[in-house]
Design a protein around this motif. Structure first.
Motif, PDB file in Angstrom:
ATOM      1  N   GLY A  47      -4.897   3.232   1.652  1.00 52.53           N
ATOM      2  CA  GLY A  47      -4.565   3.775   0.339  1.00 52.53           C
ATOM      3  C   GLY A  47      -4.739   2.738  -0.760  1.00 52.53           C
ATOM      4  O   GLY A  47      -5.445   1.746  -0.599  1.00 52.53           O
ATOM      5  N   SER A  48      -4.057   2.984  -1.859  1.00 47.71           N
ATOM      6  CA  SER A  48      -4.089   2.050  -2.981  1.00 47.71           C
ATOM      7  C   SER A  48      -3.444   0.735  -2.571  1.00 47.71           C
ATOM      8  O   SER A  48      -2.509   0.718  -1.773  1.00 47.71           O
ATOM      9  CB  SER A  48      -3.339   2.637  -4.176  1.00 47.71           C
ATOM     10  N   SER A  98       0.847  -1.181   0.000  1.00 46.96           N
ATOM     11  CA  SER A  98       0.000   0.000   0.000  1.00 46.96           C
ATOM     12  C   SER A  98       0.889   1.240   0.000  1.00 46.96           C
ATOM     13  O   SER A  98       2.080   1.152   0.301  1.00 46.96           O
ATOM     14  CB  SER A  98      -0.910   0.011   1.228  1.00 46.96           C
ATOM     15  N   ASN A  99       0.322   2.378  -0.324  1.00 47.78           N
ATOM     16  CA  ASN A  99       1.086   3.626  -0.278  1.00 47.78           C
ATOM     17  C   ASN A  99       0.815   4.415   1.001  1.00 47.78           C
ATOM     18  O   ASN A  99       1.534   5.353   1.320  1.00 47.78           O
ATOM     19  CB  ASN A  99       0.824   4.493  -1.514  1.00 47.78           C
ATOM     20  N   TYR A 116      -1.863  -3.225  -3.809  1.00 49.17           N
ATOM     21  CA  TYR A 116      -1.292  -4.069  -4.858  1.00 49.17           C
ATOM     22  C   TYR A 116      -1.078  -5.453  -4.273  1.00 49.17           C
ATOM     23  O   TYR A 116      -0.484  -5.589  -3.193  1.00 49.17           O
ATOM     24  CB  TYR A 116       0.040  -3.499  -5.350  1.00 49.17           C
ATOM     25  N   PHE A 143       2.418  -0.082 -12.108  1.00 49.35           N
ATOM     26  CA  PHE A 143       1.435   0.439 -11.164  1.00 49.35           C
ATOM     27  C   PHE A 143       2.058   0.871  -9.844  1.00 49.35           C
ATOM     28  O   PHE A 143       1.794   1.977  -9.359  1.00 49.35           O
ATOM     29  CB  PHE A 143       0.364  -0.629 -10.931  1.00 49.35           C
ATOM     30  N   THR A 144       2.874   0.012  -9.236  1.00 45.24           N
ATOM     31  CA  THR A 144       3.422   0.340  -7.914  1.00 45.24           C
ATOM     32  C   THR A 144       4.366   1.531  -7.977  1.00 45.24           C
ATOM     33  O   THR A 144       4.361   2.377  -7.083  1.00 45.24           O
ATOM     34  CB  THR A 144       4.136  -0.862  -7.266  1.00 45.24           C
ATOM     35  N   LYS A 145       5.149   1.630  -9.014  1.00 43.95           N
ATOM     36  CA  LYS A 145       6.069   2.770  -9.161  1.00 43.95           C
ATOM     37  C   LYS A 145       5.277   4.045  -9.432  1.00 43.95           C
ATOM     38  O   LYS A 145       5.543   5.094  -8.833  1.00 43.95           O
ATOM     39  CB  LYS A 145       7.071   2.504 -10.268  1.00 43.95           C
ATOM     40  N   ARG A 146       4.312   3.960 -10.321  1.00 47.78           N
ATOM     41  CA  ARG A 146       3.515   5.126 -10.713  1.00 47.78           C
ATOM     42  C   ARG A 146       2.782   5.743  -9.527  1.00 47.78           C
ATOM     43  O   ARG A 146       2.678   6.965  -9.420  1.00 47.78           O
ATOM     44  CB  ARG A 146       2.515   4.714 -11.795  1.00 47.78           C
ATOM     45  N   TYR A 147       2.280   4.908  -8.620  1.00 45.94           N
ATOM     46  CA  TYR A 147       1.478   5.406  -7.498  1.00 45.94           C
ATOM     47  C   TYR A 147       2.195   5.357  -6.153  1.00 45.94           C
ATOM     48  O   TYR A 147       1.573   5.605  -5.126  1.00 45.94           O
ATOM     49  CB  TYR A 147       0.150   4.645  -7.424  1.00 45.94           C
ATOM     50  N   ILE A 186       3.416   2.879  -4.433  1.00 45.75           N
ATOM     51  CA  ILE A 186       2.933   1.792  -3.572  1.00 45.75           C
ATOM     52  C   ILE A 186       4.137   0.924  -3.214  1.00 45.75           C
ATOM     53  O   ILE A 186       4.576   0.101  -4.012  1.00 45.75           O
ATOM     54  CB  ILE A 186       1.841   0.979  -4.292  1.00 45.75           C
TER      55      ILE A 186
END
Length: 95
Positions: free
Chosen positions: A14-15, A9-10, A17, A39-43, A45
């Motif tokens: 949160g978001s 999570s971030n 994965y 996804f994880t890098k972009r957000y 996470i």
């Protein structure tokens, strides 16, 4: 354990994965350092909030698919059951 299902999570609530790996410490390090594009890098996470071990990689892959298909509330419940404060568990892997 041979394989791991994990949730990142971030931030608390949160978001999320869900992933699977045979080398949990290395994989989480890759997420934390941003060496994995997507996804994880972009957000951002990169906090390990849940993980579970499996003796069989096929069982772990099936569990990952199952958890990914769950509603968000079920995933949150799984995390909160063992980690109610959403603590980053990465450091516990180094102990």
């Amino acid at each position: 354990m041979y394989a791991w299902v994990y949730i990142l999570s971030n931030r608390p609530n949160g978001s999320l994965y869900v992933g699977v790996t045979t080398d949990l410490a290395k994989r989480i390090w890759e997420h934390r350092t941003g060496t994995i594009a997507g996804f994880t890098k972009r957000y951002g996470i990169n906090q390990l909030v849940y993980f579970e071990g499996h003796d069989d990689i096929n069982a772990a892959i099936q569990r990952e698919k199952t958890v990914k298909g769950w509603r968000r509330a079920w995933k949150v419940r799984l995390i909160v059951k063992d980690n109610p404060d959403w603590i980053d568990l990465y450091e516990t892997l180094m102990e």
